[in-house]
Design a protein around this motif. Structure first.
Motif, PDB file in Angstrom:
ATOM      1  N   ILE A   1       0.838  -1.202   0.000  1.00 56.73           N
ATOM      2  CA  ILE A   1       0.000   0.000   0.000  1.00 56.73           C
ATOM      3  C   ILE A   1       0.874   1.253   0.000  1.00 56.73           C
ATOM      4  O   ILE A   1       0.624   2.207  -0.748  1.00 56.73           O
ATOM      5  CB  ILE A   1      -0.938  -0.005   1.217  1.00 56.73           C
ATOM      6  N   SER A   2       1.927   1.234   0.812  1.00 55.94           N
ATOM      7  CA  SER A   2       2.805   2.392   0.934  1.00 55.94           C
ATOM      8  C   SER A   2       3.526   2.701  -0.367  1.00 55.94           C
ATOM      9  O   SER A   2       3.742   3.874  -0.707  1.00 55.94           O
ATOM     10  CB  SER A   2       3.824   2.169   2.053  1.00 55.94           C
ATOM     11  N   LYS A   3       3.937   1.663  -1.100  1.00 58.85           N
ATOM     12  CA  LYS A   3       4.635   1.885  -2.371  1.00 58.85           C
ATOM     13  C   LYS A   3       3.816   2.769  -3.300  1.00 58.85           C
ATOM     14  O   LYS A   3       4.336   3.695  -3.935  1.00 58.85           O
ATOM     15  CB  LYS A   3       4.917   0.541  -3.048  1.00 58.85           C
ATOM     16  N   SER A   4       2.519   2.473  -3.399  1.00 60.24           N
ATOM     17  CA  SER A   4       1.651   3.235  -4.291  1.00 60.24           C
ATOM     18  C   SER A   4       1.373   4.638  -3.752  1.00 60.24           C
ATOM     19  O   SER A   4       1.370   5.616  -4.502  1.00 60.24           O
ATOM     20  CB  SER A   4       0.336   2.478  -4.494  1.00 60.24           C
ATOM     21  N   LEU A   5       1.153   4.736  -2.438  1.00 59.19           N
ATOM     22  CA  LEU A   5       0.849   6.038  -1.841  1.00 59.19           C
ATOM     23  C   LEU A   5       2.029   6.990  -1.912  1.00 59.19           C
ATOM     24  O   LEU A   5       1.867   8.185  -2.180  1.00 59.19           O
ATOM     25  CB  LEU A   5       0.427   5.849  -0.379  1.00 59.19           C
ATOM     26  N   VAL A   6       3.236   6.483  -1.671  1.00 56.29           N
ATOM     27  CA  VAL A   6       4.424   7.340  -1.636  1.00 56.29           C
ATOM     28  C   VAL A   6       4.943   7.616  -3.038  1.00 56.29           C
ATOM     29  O   VAL A   6       5.265   8.751  -3.392  1.00 56.29           O
ATOM     30  CB  VAL A   6       5.521   6.696  -0.767  1.00 56.29           C
ATOM     31  N   GLY A   7       5.059   6.587  -3.876  1.00 58.16           N
ATOM     32  CA  GLY A   7       5.483   6.772  -5.260  1.00 58.16           C
ATOM     33  C   GLY A   7       6.891   7.310  -5.422  1.00 58.16           C
ATOM     34  O   GLY A   7       7.155   8.120  -6.321  1.00 58.16           O
ATOM     35  N   ARG A   8       7.806   6.835  -4.603  1.00 55.84           N
ATOM     36  CA  ARG A   8       9.187   7.335  -4.695  1.00 55.84           C
ATOM     37  C   ARG A   8       9.940   6.649  -5.836  1.00 55.84           C
ATOM     38  O   ARG A   8       9.849   5.445  -6.025  1.00 55.84           O
ATOM     39  CB  ARG A   8       9.923   7.079  -3.372  1.00 55.84           C
ATOM     40  N   ALA A   9      10.694   7.433  -6.594  1.00 51.76           N
ATOM     41  CA  ALA A   9      11.460   6.898  -7.723  1.00 51.76           C
ATOM     42  C   ALA A   9      12.639   6.067  -7.231  1.00 51.76           C
ATOM     43  O   ALA A   9      13.286   6.411  -6.240  1.00 51.76           O
ATOM     44  CB  ALA A   9      11.971   8.041  -8.594  1.00 51.76           C
ATOM     45  N   ARG A  10      12.906   4.960  -7.916  1.00 48.41           N
ATOM     46  CA  ARG A  10      14.053   4.122  -7.576  1.00 48.41           C
ATOM     47  C   ARG A  10      15.347   4.795  -8.038  1.00 48.41           C
ATOM     48  O   ARG A  10      15.356   5.507  -9.060  1.00 48.41           O
ATOM     49  CB  ARG A  10      13.918   2.748  -8.222  1.00 48.41           C
ATOM     50  N   PRO A  11      16.445   4.544  -7.335  1.00 43.81           N
ATOM     51  CA  PRO A  11      17.720   5.153  -7.731  1.00 43.81           C
ATOM     52  C   PRO A  11      18.142   4.819  -9.159  1.00 43.81           C
ATOM     53  O   PRO A  11      18.667   5.673  -9.879  1.00 43.81           O
ATOM     54  CB  PRO A  11      18.706   4.563  -6.719  1.00 43.81           C
ATOM     55  N   ARG A  12      17.907   3.595  -9.594  1.00 43.84           N
ATOM     56  CA  ARG A  12      18.375   3.174 -10.910  1.00 43.84           C
ATOM     57  C   ARG A  12      17.648   3.858 -12.064  1.00 43.84           C
ATOM     58  O   ARG A  12      18.050   3.727 -13.218  1.00 43.84           O
ATOM     59  CB  ARG A  12      18.248   1.655 -11.045  1.00 43.84           C
ATOM     60  N   THR A  13      16.570   4.606 -11.772  1.00 41.27           N
ATOM     61  CA  THR A  13      15.885   5.355 -12.826  1.00 41.27           C
ATOM     62  C   THR A  13      16.671   6.593 -13.238  1.00 41.27           C
ATOM     63  O   THR A  13      16.397   7.182 -14.290  1.00 41.27           O
ATOM     64  CB  THR A  13      14.488   5.803 -12.366  1.00 41.27           C
ATOM     65  N   GLY A  14      17.623   7.001 -12.381  1.00 44.29           N
ATOM     66  CA  GLY A  14      18.372   8.220 -12.651  1.00 44.29           C
ATOM     67  C   GLY A  14      17.687   9.461 -12.131  1.00 44.29           C
ATOM     68  O   GLY A  14      18.225  10.576 -12.253  1.00 44.29           O
ATOM     69  N   LEU A  15      16.496   9.299 -11.543  1.00 48.44           N
ATOM     70  CA  LEU A  15      15.773  10.433 -10.971  1.00 48.44           C
ATOM     71  C   LEU A  15      16.302  10.752  -9.573  1.00 48.44           C
ATOM     72  O   LEU A  15      17.009   9.954  -8.963  1.00 48.44           O
ATOM     73  CB  LEU A  15      14.275  10.128 -10.929  1.00 48.44           C
ATOM     74  N   LYS A  16      15.916  11.887  -9.052  1.00 48.84           N
ATOM     75  CA  LYS A  16      16.436  12.343  -7.764  1.00 48.84           C
ATOM     76  C   LYS A  16      15.737  11.637  -6.600  1.00 48.84           C
ATOM     77  O   LYS A  16      14.638  11.111  -6.735  1.00 48.84           O
ATOM     78  CB  LYS A  16      16.264  13.855  -7.640  1.00 48.84           C
ATOM     79  N   LYS A  17      16.390  11.697  -5.437  1.00 54.62           N
ATOM     80  CA  LYS A  17      15.863  11.030  -4.244  1.00 54.62           C
ATOM     81  C   LYS A  17      14.554  11.658  -3.762  1.00 54.62           C
ATOM     82  O   LYS A  17      13.801  11.034  -3.020  1.00 54.62           O
ATOM     83  CB  LYS A  17      16.892  11.064  -3.124  1.00 54.62           C
TER      84      LYS A  17
END
Length: 286
Positions: free
Chosen positions: A151-167
């Motif tokens: 549930i938290s994964k969907s609610l938070v939606g944080r990008a993974r490091p390997r995507t190259g996006l910021k923390k």
């Protein structure tokens, strides 16, 4: 992974409905009746999951203080998330494939539940209440943390490091797994198991070995850029808090195991790492 959790939850709820259909109450089951013990344990699992979710509502002052410490510690780790990510990912080429395989497969939900089920069924069919209770603790803890992290994964939606996006790139309610960095499912499952098992033993070397094995899945997720350091740290804290809450609940259902029972369990249980060409695993002998 989400589908696996839905299937497992559906199976758990179905089995629990069977238990209520049989009108098994909360009284201690007949020690010579495996069906009564099984249905009693199913009720314990569901009750333990519910207790873990409502436990924060009854935290005492010291527990609130621990929560505050976790928040402060996480904020501190957040400042070095980028540096930690680069360092861990630079280590991946030097990590043996067997170690990486173990980290992936043990943190995988199917394998994790299979191991938990083996522990529980061993206790059930050998009439070993200590091992049976340990299995109940492991299954209920894994289910509680597993559902919460999905549930938290969907609610938070944080990008993974390997995507190259910021923390600090957060995009809630994304189906794309690239935005399911927080929390770490592999960490939640592996470390809840490790903590639940380690609590059953008194020997510090044995406890340390269990925690070491439980730490490999979180490390593999850092090595391959699947999670930030703060994702892992909070997942570990979540796992420990969940296991502690459910263990306290099970004390009321099964009684608090004595130190002598822990020592006896240490004598009956042995662990060994199994290395094969097809992969790596952990064997537990009773």
């Amino acid at each position: 992974m989400k589908i696996h959790y839905i299937n497992m939850l559906s199976t758990l709820l179905f089995c629990t409905s069977m238990a209520f259909t049989q009108q098994i109450n909360n009284s201690a089951p007949n020690k010579n009746n495996n069906w009564e013990k099984f249905t009693y344990d199913l009720n314990s699992i569901v009750g333990g999951i519910g207790h873990a979710y409502v436990r924060p509502l009854s935290w005492e002052e010291n527990q609130v203080g621990l929560f505050g410490g976790v928040v402060i510690g996480t904020l501190g780790l957040y400042t070095i998330d980028d540096e930690a990510d680069r360092w861990f990912r630079n280590q991946e080429p030097h990590i043996p494939k067997l170690i990486e395989d173990y980290g992936w497969y043990y943190g995988n939900p199917q394998n994790n539940y299979a191991f938990n089920g083996i522990v529980y069924l061993t206790g059930l069919f050998t009439n070993n209440d200590k091992i049976r209770r340990t299995g109940v603790l492991m299954i209920s803890s894994a289910t509680a943390t597993g559902l919460l992290q999905q549930i938290s994964k969907s609610l938070v939606g944080r990008a993974r490091p390997r995507t190259g996006l910021k923390k600090n790139d957060f995009r809630p309610f994304q189906r794309n797994s690239d935005f399911h960095s927080f929390p770490s499912g592999h960490t939640a499952l592996a470390f809840s198991n490790a903590h639940a098992l380690a609590k059953q033993f008194k020997n510090p070397w044995l406890k340390g070995g269990i925690y070491l094995l439980g730490s490999i899945p979180p490390l593999t997720r850092l090595w391959n850029g699947a999670h930030w350091l703060t994702d892992i740290a909070l997942s570990v804290a979540l796992s420990i808090a969940t296991v502690e809450a459910i263990d306290n609940y099970l004390d009321k259902r099964y009684g608090n195991p004595s130190e002598q029972e822990k020592l006896n369990l240490e004598k009956r249980v042995s662990w060994r790492l199994v290395l094969k060409t097809s992969g790596v695993g952990v064997a537990m002998n009773f």
